[in-house]
Scaffold this active site. Structure first.
Site, PDB file in Angstrom:
ATOM      1  N   ARG A 133      -4.884   1.553  -0.267  1.00 60.75           N
ATOM      2  CA  ARG A 133      -4.737   0.109  -0.134  1.00 60.75           C
ATOM      3  C   ARG A 133      -4.673  -0.626  -1.459  1.00 60.75           C
ATOM      4  O   ARG A 133      -5.459  -0.361  -2.376  1.00 60.75           O
ATOM      5  CB  ARG A 133      -5.917  -0.457   0.676  1.00 60.75           C
ATOM      6  N   SER A 147      10.228 -11.950  -7.412  1.00 58.63           N
ATOM      7  CA  SER A 147      11.391 -11.512  -8.169  1.00 58.63           C
ATOM      8  C   SER A 147      12.667 -12.151  -7.629  1.00 58.63           C
ATOM      9  O   SER A 147      12.771 -12.448  -6.440  1.00 58.63           O
ATOM     10  CB  SER A 147      11.509  -9.982  -8.087  1.00 58.63           C
ATOM     11  N   CYS A 176       0.827  -1.193   0.000  1.00 63.96           N
ATOM     12  CA  CYS A 176       0.000   0.000   0.000  1.00 63.96           C
ATOM     13  C   CYS A 176       0.863   1.244   0.000  1.00 63.96           C
ATOM     14  O   CYS A 176       2.084   1.182  -0.112  1.00 63.96           O
ATOM     15  CB  CYS A 176      -0.895  -0.005   1.243  1.00 63.96           C
TER      16      CYS A 176
END
Length: 619
Positions: free
Chosen positions: A50, A378, A2
């Site tokens: 959010r 990642s 967020c």
């Protein structure tokens, strides 16, 4: 994942400041596209945007927690705590009751149970502001490796904070000023913990928390890279790395939304993808993998010093081997040099970058990934953890009295920062970029702890790893977070789990290279997970286009800037030198010094045009 903002002021009431906190919160809309919330009290105001990932219905923020029937604390929180389920069970056993399934509520309850020490129990990537209602104090905290960003500006009676500088700069009392150190930071590939480009705006250092109360601001480290003796043998070490990775991936696959991976075909991203594909999934869907490539790159690829093979064939081989739903994001030169995309990437970063097309292509990649997944895993930071870059294995770069990556990159420019050539001579002398790099390097080296009686070679390699894990990785993590969150995409980085980082950091260099190759430990831990072609592939960095049209279009953009008398960057430039540079074609490699100079020039001009910056070069 967020965007968070907040304002604390002990000398005035903030009850009527809802409009200002909403304006700050609005700057974080891209980070949190799913919902907005604010909480305002007498001396504290918190805002939140959010991106819903866990407990889509119940995780709204700012979130409060009660104690003895009254509100005790409120939080605006960004990130993920991967051990929240274990903490929730422990807290429930201590009498805490939960209203939601979110990790946010677990963090709140952990604070109420353990006080400021609660942050040491969190495993994850996070940045948040927590207001203790009863004690009238603010706690700002950031994860150990600095995966999630958090910035703050101290005021005479409190603080203003936000996930990105733009949120802090949106506050009416915070000036948008850049001094000499800010310009220096904008032109180097070094990120000094705590610093930002903007005068007075601090970045909370990784592994730190700040307490703000009526007595002022108090910062302390709750974590730093530990220095301890490694006693495991090689087989045990490889096995421990393997088990850590499996546990990390099991934790980081938890989400109530689609999860994908970023797959380049290199060892790091392929290991993450293989483990993600093998991890239990509540959704039952195959993992989606995403690769970025450039039109014509594979067919026309030319080997370079840092990249001897194209990514595409290796990414496809890895995806086929582990059975992902694989998708390729193909980019062309015109798309990457579209001013809209260049500006969007720059504004996501709140500043210029010398990384050129590696910024714009990553921005476009993340936008494409967001169309198919809300969360992506990642391989970022594996090179820093395991020693994957070529300069780790280059005796000259390792021995150089500067950052090894700068020693490697500056060879072609006579061991000087190539940005110096861009600048008007007096400004170049004032900024003294080589001196700045040297000063920050020596300050970083002074932080390193050593074991007594260590072999000089091992001692130096500990320093090299420390530099990468505290300086270089911050450049890459910042790029990853800002450019992905500009699309409301949460990117998780399993190799930044602090347990793995601590373990491998203390493993001797001789063991990290036991088979004579880079990232030996990771390759050993991944045995059997990937095809041999991918497992044995030499390190290849994030891709950069080799299309010669890219250089020509860069030159056209730079010439247009020089021809426009209103271009804000021109007054900072050594115009004759740049005109001379633009008379010849730019290098096809993304690491070519002239190409990097021109990309930085364009980025600097865009930054100065888009932001109401006041340069304070006298300070």
């Amino acid at each position: 994942m967020c965007g968070v903002v907040g304002w604390v002021d002990f000398d005035r009431s903030l009850a009527g400041e809802r409009a200002n906190i909403l304006a700050m919160t609005g700057t974080m809309a891209l980070r949190g596209p799913d919902a907005e919330g604010v909480w305002v009290a007498e001396h504290a105001a918190l805002g939140h945007r959010r991106l819903a990932v866990i407990d889509l219905v119940g995780g709204a923020q700012p979130m409060t927690a009660d104690r003895d029937g009254s509100a005790a604390a409120v939080i605006t929180y960004s990130g993920e705590v991967y051990n929240y389920q274990e903490l929730r069970t422990e807290l429930a056993g201590r009498g805490h009751q939960f209203r939601t399934r979110s990790d946010t509520e677990v963090v709140l309850r952990a604070y109420l149970e353990w006080g400021d020490a609660f942050v040491e129990r969190l495993n994850g990537m996070f940045a948040f502001g927590l207001w203790d209602i009863a004690r009238q104090r603010l706690v700002l905290a950031r994860d150990r490796m600095g995966v999630k960003p958090l910035y703050y500006y101290g005021t005479p009676a409190g603080v203003v904070f936000g996930s990105e500088p733009k949120a802090v700069l949106a506050h009416p009392t915070v000036p948008t000023e850049v001094d000499a150190d800010g310009l220096r930071a904008a032109m180097t590939l070094v990120k000094t913990p705590g610093d930002s480009l903007y005068r007075g705006v601090r970045e909370l250092r990784p592994g730190h928390l700040v307490v703000v109360d009526r007595a002022g601001r108090h910062e302390r480290a709750y974590w730093r890279l530990p220095t301890r003796e490694h006693t495991d043998d090689l087989d045990t070490t490889v096995g421990t790395v393997r088990e850590l990775l499996r546990d990390i991936m099991t934790r980081q696959m938890v989400a109530d939304v689609p999860v994908g991976t970023l797959l380049s075909g290199g060892l790091d991203s392929s290991v993450v993808t293989a483990l993600a594909a093998a991890a239990p999934s509540e959704r039952g869907d195959p993992v989606r993998s995403f690769a970025v490539d450039f039109v014509g790159q594979t067919e026309n690829f030319l080997p370079e010093e840092m990249r001897d093979t194209p990514d595409g064939p290796f990414a496809r081989a890895a995806a086929e081997f582990v059975h992902t739903d694989h998708r390729e994001v193909m980019l062309d030169v015109a798309t990457m040099l579209d001013p809209l995309h260049q500006t969007s990437a720059m504004m996501a970063m709140d500043g210029p970058s010398p990384m050129g097309d590696m910024m714009t292509s990553a921005y476009l990649l993340f936008g494409a990934v967001r169309e198919g997944s809300t969360v992506a895993l990642s391989g970022e930071s594996a090179d820093e953890v395991f020693g994957g870059y070529g300069w780790f294995h280059d005796p000259e770069a390792v021995a150089s009295p500067t950052y090894p990556w700068l020693a490697w990159l500056h060879r072609s420019t006579g061991d000087a920062n190539p940005a110096s050539d861009l600048l008007e001579p007096d400004l170049a002398k004032l900024l003294d970029l080589p001196g700045y790099e040297s000063d920050t390097y020596h300050a970083a080296i002074a932080e390193v702890e050593h074991l007594p009686g260590v072999d000089p070679g091992e001692r130096r390699m500990r320093e090299v790893f420390y530099l990468h894990l505290t300086r270089w990785v911050q450049v890459l993590l910042d790029r990853k977070d800002r450019l992905s969150m500009a699309h409301g995409l949460e990117v998780r980085v399993p190799f930044c789990d602090h347990r793995l980082v601590e373990y491998v950091y203390n493993t001797p260099w001789s063991m990290k290279t036991y088979d004579g190759k880079e990232k030996s430990l990771l390759r050993g831990a991944a045995a059997g997970l990937l095809p041999e072609s991918v497992l044995q592939r030499k390190k290849s960095p994030y891709p950069s286009t080799q299309d010669p049209r890219y250089g020509q279009m860069l030159r056209d953009q730079a010439n247009a800037i020089l021809a426009d008398r209103n271009s804000p960057v021109v007054g900072l430039l050594n115009v004759p030198r740049i005109r001379q540079l633009l008379e010849t074609p730019l290098e096809s490699s993304g690491f070519g010094p002239n190409r990097r100079r021109v990309e930085l020039l364009i980025s600097l001009n865009d930054w100065l045009r888009r932001y109401p910056i006041r340069l304070r070069l006298d300070s």
